[in-house]
Write a protein that holds these residues in place. Structure first.
Motif, short mmCIF file in Angstrom:
data_model
loop_
_atom_site.label_atom_id
_atom_site.label_comp_id
_atom_site.label_asym_id
_atom_site.label_seq_id
_atom_site.Cartn_x
_atom_site.Cartn_y
_atom_site.Cartn_z
N THR A 36 0.90 -1.21 0.00
CA THR A 36 0.10 -0.28 -0.34
C THR A 36 1.12 0.90 -0.08
O THR A 36 1.67 1.43 0.85
CB THR A 36 -0.71 0.20 0.79
OG1 THR A 36 -1.85 -0.92 1.14
CG2 THR A 36 -2.13 1.06 1.25
N ARG A 52 -5.81 8.01 -11.75
CA ARG A 52 -6.77 7.05 -12.74
C ARG A 52 -5.05 5.72 -12.54
O ARG A 52 -4.24 6.54 -12.58
CB ARG A 52 -6.57 7.43 -13.75
CG ARG A 52 -8.50 8.55 -14.21
CD ARG A 52 -8.87 8.09 -15.54
NE ARG A 52 -7.37 9.56 -16.39
CZ ARG A 52 -7.21 10.88 -16.14
NH1 ARG A 52 -8.41 11.35 -15.93
NH2 ARG A 52 -6.74 11.58 -16.98
N ALA A 55 -6.82 -0.85 -13.09
CA ALA A 55 -7.37 -1.38 -12.44
C ALA A 55 -7.32 -3.42 -11.83
O ALA A 55 -7.57 -4.04 -10.87
CB ALA A 55 -9.03 -1.42 -12.19
N ASP A 56 -6.83 -3.58 -13.02
CA ASP A 56 -6.84 -5.40 -12.70
C ASP A 56 -4.97 -4.88 -12.37
O ASP A 56 -4.53 -6.07 -11.55
CB ASP A 56 -6.08 -5.33 -13.99
CG ASP A 56 -5.41 -5.34 -14.93
OD1 ASP A 56 -5.25 -4.21 -15.18
OD2 ASP A 56 -4.55 -6.05 -16.16
N ALA A 58 -4.42 -2.52 -9.73
CA ALA A 58 -4.02 -1.50 -8.36
C ALA A 58 -5.63 -1.41 -7.73
O ALA A 58 -6.31 -1.54 -9.17
CB ALA A 58 -3.49 -0.37 -8.61
N GLU A 59 -5.57 -0.66 -6.97
CA GLU A 59 -6.69 -0.23 -6.55
C GLU A 59 -6.65 0.46 -5.34
O GLU A 59 -6.02 0.26 -3.97
CB GLU A 59 -7.73 -1.59 -6.13
CG GLU A 59 -7.00 -1.81 -4.84
CD GLU A 59 -8.04 -3.17 -4.28
OE1 GLU A 59 -8.62 -3.38 -2.79
OE2 GLU A 59 -8.15 -4.55 -4.85
N ARG A 60 -7.62 1.93 -5.50
CA ARG A 60 -7.97 2.55 -4.29
C ARG A 60 -8.09 2.32 -2.73
O ARG A 60 -8.83 1.61 -2.90
CB ARG A 60 -8.90 3.63 -4.78
CG ARG A 60 -8.46 5.09 -4.29
CD ARG A 60 -8.76 6.31 -4.20
NE ARG A 60 -10.29 5.84 -4.35
CZ ARG A 60 -11.27 6.63 -4.67
NH1 ARG A 60 -11.31 7.47 -5.29
NH2 ARG A 60 -12.71 6.10 -4.42
N LEU A 70 -2.67 3.67 -2.42
CA LEU A 70 -2.97 2.60 -4.09
C LEU A 70 -2.65 1.11 -3.22
O LEU A 70 -1.21 1.44 -2.62
CB LEU A 70 -2.17 3.66 -4.55
CG LEU A 70 -2.57 2.87 -6.19
CD1 LEU A 70 -4.25 2.70 -6.96
CD2 LEU A 70 -1.23 2.96 -6.98
N TYR A 71 -3.21 0.21 -2.97
CA TYR A 71 -2.96 -1.30 -3.39
C TYR A 71 -2.76 -1.24 -4.94
O TYR A 71 -3.33 -1.72 -5.38
CB TYR A 71 -3.84 -1.75 -2.87
CG TYR A 71 -3.72 -3.33 -1.95
CD1 TYR A 71 -2.83 -3.41 -1.59
CD2 TYR A 71 -4.07 -4.32 -3.10
CE1 TYR A 71 -1.74 -4.84 -1.10
CE2 TYR A 71 -3.66 -5.08 -3.09
CZ TYR A 71 -3.30 -5.72 -1.87
OH TYR A 71 -2.48 -6.84 -1.88
N LYS A 73 -1.25 -4.90 -6.77
CA LYS A 73 -1.79 -5.76 -6.81
C LYS A 73 -1.00 -7.33 -7.59
O LYS A 73 0.18 -7.22 -6.36
CB LYS A 73 -3.54 -6.17 -7.58
CG LYS A 73 -4.25 -5.53 -6.69
CD LYS A 73 -5.42 -5.81 -8.26
CE LYS A 73 -6.73 -5.01 -7.27
NZ LYS A 73 -8.10 -5.28 -8.17
#
Length: 466
Positions: A36, A52, A55-56, A58-60, A70-71, A73
């Motif tokens: 994170t 922006r 989405a595949d 990272a995710e907010r 930001l996380y 993945k």
């Protein structure tokens, strides 16, 4: 009509707002997967910020003012985009930041025994199946690393009894580290320590074995007592299935006067390994009369104490009708001595001896078997003596005695008159009567004495020579 017609003037107010010009995106451009990460930009305080990203990948987690949490993945390359939107809806140019997401090592299980016992030396090898060329940071709570620090395989030496923690973190070449992986290792330092093997003070024909259990936290198994006689080749099982709470055993089948016995206690630890105590051997006392006045004792050394034997005490009791038999210490010898000659033992009694080994560290003792020897009354009456001959030899008539409780000697001349008497075996007749030298000739000696048994009388003749 060529006249120009002019209408009323219309006025429109136009507000020119400043175009937002945010600074560069601030934050790491190289991160590890499953991190994170915080990114930040310097913009107007009243602006909003549109972030922006794929989405595949990272995710907010959350957005707070001009900051983004930001996380990330999965491993790969992404571009983080930012547009600042002012309160007047003016849009900034898009800010871009390329970010490389490096693969974080995935946690795996530690391989190795989770139960370690004293019987294995408390050493165990552990392996973590990580990536080649990674570094491995180990922590051993309750022990130390003896070999392999930094590698995927270590040898741990466990020091603390009970539940201990083994933890490892893998650090890959790309600098990403795994989450710590831990496992609980139960260390059982159970040991059986024999305190002593001893004959019983008032029952010298039986042996009592006493022991302690060190570190009994996990001890619930049954126990067994093993014995080997000095005349036997191997151990035999005296008792099996003793409860875990048992700490002593009485060997009623022993013959400690015939041989020494070696004992050991056995059980099982948490690893199901056989745990045996150190072996303890009793003292076996033997002895022979050298003559009517001396006894030579010898015995086998007591074995088993770590601190060795400080000394041996020689104890004696006499059996008689006059008093209750009690042991008393008559001699002491050093712990490396196993023989002793007793001169002039107690008179007029059957004498019983025992050896008591004394432990160097704390004075704990172990009794031997009992050895009894009979010393009957002994009387020797010489048949002549030569007082007044000025050579200083054989000038006093004395009876040689040993082992007497009662004694009386009387000497009579040829006419039946008593010329001397005494109740002291050490006292003798100097050949005088009423202060004058007695005449040469034959005299009658009467001795009345008692040793262990009934009173005896002896009569003999004595020649006084001049």
């Amino acid at each position: 009509n060529d006249k120009v017609c002019k209408g009323d003037t219309v006025t429109q107010t136009v507000v020119l707002n400043r175009l937002p010009e945010p600074g560069p995106i601030q934050g790491p451009d190289s991160v590890c997967s499953e991190d994170t990460v915080t990114y930040h930009v310097d913009g107007f305080a009243s602006s909003g910020f549109e972030w922006r990203f794929p989405a595949d990948k990272a995710e907010r987690v959350r957005k707070q003012g001009d900051s983004l949490f930001l996380y990330v993945k999965e491993a790969g390359d992404i571009t983080l985009r930012l547009t600042e939107v002012t309160k007047d809806s003016c849009l900034s140019p898009v800010k871009r930041m390329p970010i490389r997401i490096k693969q974080r090592p995935q946690p795996r299980s530690i391989e190795g025994k989770d139960t370690v016992c004293l019987t294995s030396g408390l050493r165990e090898t552990y392996r973590y199946p990580g990536t080649e060329n990674s570094r491995f940071d180990w922590q051993v709570e309750g022990g130390t690393i003896e070999a392999g620090a930094g590698s995927s395989t270590i040898t741990a030496k466990w020091l603390s009894h009970g539940n201990n923690q083994l933890t490892v973190r893998e650090v890959a070449l790309n600098g990403c580290s795994s989450e710590p992986v831990s496992t609980t290792v139960t260390v059982d330092k159970l040991s059986v320590n024999v305190d002593r093997a001893t004959t019983i003070p008032d029952q010298p024909d039986q042996v009592r074995l006493e022991w302690k259990i060190d570190k009994p936290s996990y001890f619930t198994t049954e126990q067994a007592v093993k014995r080997r006689g000095s005349q036997a080749s191997g151990f035999q099982t005296l008792a099996d299935g003793l409860p875990s709470t048992k700490r002593n055993y009485r060997d009623q089948a022993a013959s400690p006067g015939e041989q020494a016995y070696t004992y050991s206690v056995q059980t099982f630890n948490l690893c199901r390994d056989l745990v045996s105590s150190e072996q303890h051997r009793t003292s076996w006392l033997k002895g022979e009369k050298q003559d009517e006045r001396s006894l030579k004792l010898n015995w086998t050394a007591y074995q088993g104490w770590e601190s060795a034997v400080r000394k041996y005490e020689i104890l004696r009791r006499t059996t008689s009708q006059d008093r209750e038999p009690d042991y008393e210490v008559v001699e002491e010898v050093t712990g490396d001595q196993q023989t002793f000659k007793l001169e002039s033992p107690a008179a007029g009694a059957t004498q019983c001896y025992r050896i008591r080994a004394v432990r160097n560290s704390d004075g704990t003792f172990s009794w031997s078997n009992e050895l009894c020897r009979d010393f009957p009354a002994y009387v020797y009456i010489p048949d002549a003596f030569t007082p007044w001959d000025d050579n200083g030899i054989n000038d006093t008539f004395r009876i040689t005695t040993a082992n007497l409780k009662q004694y009386k000697m009387e000497i009579y001349n040829r006419w039946g008159a008593k010329v001397f008497e005494t109740s002291d075996p050490e006292s003798g007749w100097d050949g005088t009567h009423n202060g004058e030298p007695a005449p040469a000739g034959i005299y009658v000696v009467k001795v009345r004495f008692r040793g262990n048994n009934a009173t005896q009388e002896r009569t003999a003749t004595l020649e006084l020579l001049r």
